[in-house]
Design a protein around this motif. Structure first.
Motif, short mmCIF file in Angstrom:
data_model
loop_
_atom_site.label_atom_id
_atom_site.label_comp_id
_atom_site.label_asym_id
_atom_site.label_seq_id
_atom_site.Cartn_x
_atom_site.Cartn_y
_atom_site.Cartn_z
N PRO A 1 -12.41 -4.05 21.52
CA PRO A 1 -11.88 -4.16 20.15
C PRO A 1 -10.76 -5.20 20.05
CG PRO A 1 -12.18 -1.86 20.71
CD PRO A 1 -12.42 -2.66 21.97
N ASP A 2 -9.91 -5.30 21.07
CA ASP A 2 -8.85 -6.31 21.06
C ASP A 2 -9.45 -7.71 21.08
OD1 ASP A 2 -6.87 -4.42 20.98
OD2 ASP A 2 -6.51 -4.43 23.15
N ARG A 3 -10.45 -7.91 21.90
CA ARG A 3 -11.10 -9.22 21.98
C ARG A 3 -11.77 -9.56 20.65
NH1 ARG A 3 -13.91 -8.56 27.82
NH2 ARG A 3 -12.04 -8.87 29.08
N LEU A 4 -12.41 -8.57 20.07
CA LEU A 4 -13.08 -8.78 18.79
C LEU A 4 -12.05 -9.14 17.71
CD1 LEU A 4 -15.74 -8.76 17.26
CD2 LEU A 4 -15.42 -6.31 16.88
N SER A 5 -10.95 -8.44 17.70
CA SER A 5 -9.88 -8.72 16.74
C SER A 5 -9.32 -10.13 16.94
CB SER A 5 -8.77 -7.68 16.90
OG SER A 5 -7.69 -7.99 16.07
N LYS B 1 -9.56 -13.23 14.31
CA LYS B 1 -8.34 -13.94 13.90
C LYS B 1 -8.50 -15.44 14.15
CE LYS B 1 -3.37 -14.00 14.60
NZ LYS B 1 -2.23 -13.46 15.32
N ARG B 2 -9.03 -15.79 15.31
CA ARG B 2 -9.23 -17.21 15.64
C ARG B 2 -10.24 -17.85 14.69
NH1 ARG B 2 -7.47 -21.83 16.43
NH2 ARG B 2 -8.66 -23.17 17.79
N LEU B 3 -11.29 -17.11 14.35
CA LEU B 3 -12.29 -17.61 13.41
C LEU B 3 -11.67 -17.85 12.03
CD1 LEU B 3 -15.26 -18.33 13.10
CD2 LEU B 3 -15.69 -15.96 12.47
N GLU B 4 -10.80 -16.95 11.58
CA GLU B 4 -10.10 -17.13 10.31
C GLU B 4 -9.20 -18.37 10.37
OE1 GLU B 4 -8.00 -13.58 9.21
OE2 GLU B 4 -9.82 -12.37 9.31
N GLU B 5 -8.50 -18.56 11.49
CA GLU B 5 -7.64 -19.73 11.65
C GLU B 5 -8.46 -21.02 11.60
OE1 GLU B 5 -5.70 -19.05 15.38
OE2 GLU B 5 -4.31 -17.58 14.55
N LEU B 6 -9.60 -21.01 12.27
CA LEU B 6 -10.47 -22.19 12.27
C LEU B 6 -11.00 -22.47 10.86
CD1 LEU B 6 -12.47 -21.67 15.58
CD2 LEU B 6 -10.76 -23.43 15.11
N HIS B 7 -11.34 -21.41 10.14
CA HIS B 7 -11.83 -21.57 8.78
C HIS B 7 -10.75 -22.19 7.89
CE1 HIS B 7 -14.34 -20.90 5.31
NE2 HIS B 7 -13.36 -20.24 4.72
N LYS B 8 -9.51 -21.73 8.03
CA LYS B 8 -8.40 -22.28 7.24
C LYS B 8 -8.17 -23.75 7.60
CE LYS B 8 -5.97 -17.97 6.41
NZ LYS B 8 -4.81 -17.15 6.72
#
Length: 122
Positions: free
Chosen positions: A24-28, A32-39
């Motif tokens: 779950p930590d890795r998934l979180s 988060k990294r995917l959201e950062e990349l999207h931004k």
């Protein structure tokens, strides 16, 4: 992970349980990294749009200056193709990397031609 519970478990089972507990930590972190990349991607796209708009403005102004010049005014009395060719030649000198035959710039040049033909002679 509760190590007291795992004392009677084989080593592989303990490692597997620990790995599952970390997922779950890795998934979180991955989300988060995917959201950062999207931004970041959105910011890059916005910067690209702003650069294109600034370049379009600069090219339109340069085309207008050309059409206001003696050579440009002379061409305005002729056919659109001749005026376009004159603008393209002038823009190719001023903006050597500009794709002057790109439909985007052709439309921009035609807009300037129409505006200059519609404007009263100075």
């Amino acid at each position: 992970f509760d190590h007291h519970f795992s004392q009677g478990m084989p080593k592989e089972a303990v490692e597997s349980a620990e790995a599952k507990a970390l997922q779950p930590d890795r998934l979180s972190e991955a989300r988060k990294r995917l959201e950062e990349l999207h931004k970041e991607e959105e910011l890059i796209e916005e910067e690209r749009r702003e650069r294109h708009a600034a370049l379009d403005k600069e090219v339109a102004a340069a085309a207008a200056r050309f059409l206001d010049s003696g050579a440009g005014r002379e061409l305005l009395g002729g056919k659109d193709d001749a005026v376009l060719a004159g603008i393209r030649a002038a823009m190719a000198d001023k903006f050597p990397t500009l794709a002057v035959k790109d439909p985007r710039y052709t439309a921009l040049f035609r807009t300037e031609i129409s505006a200059h033909r519609a404007a009263p002679a100075a």
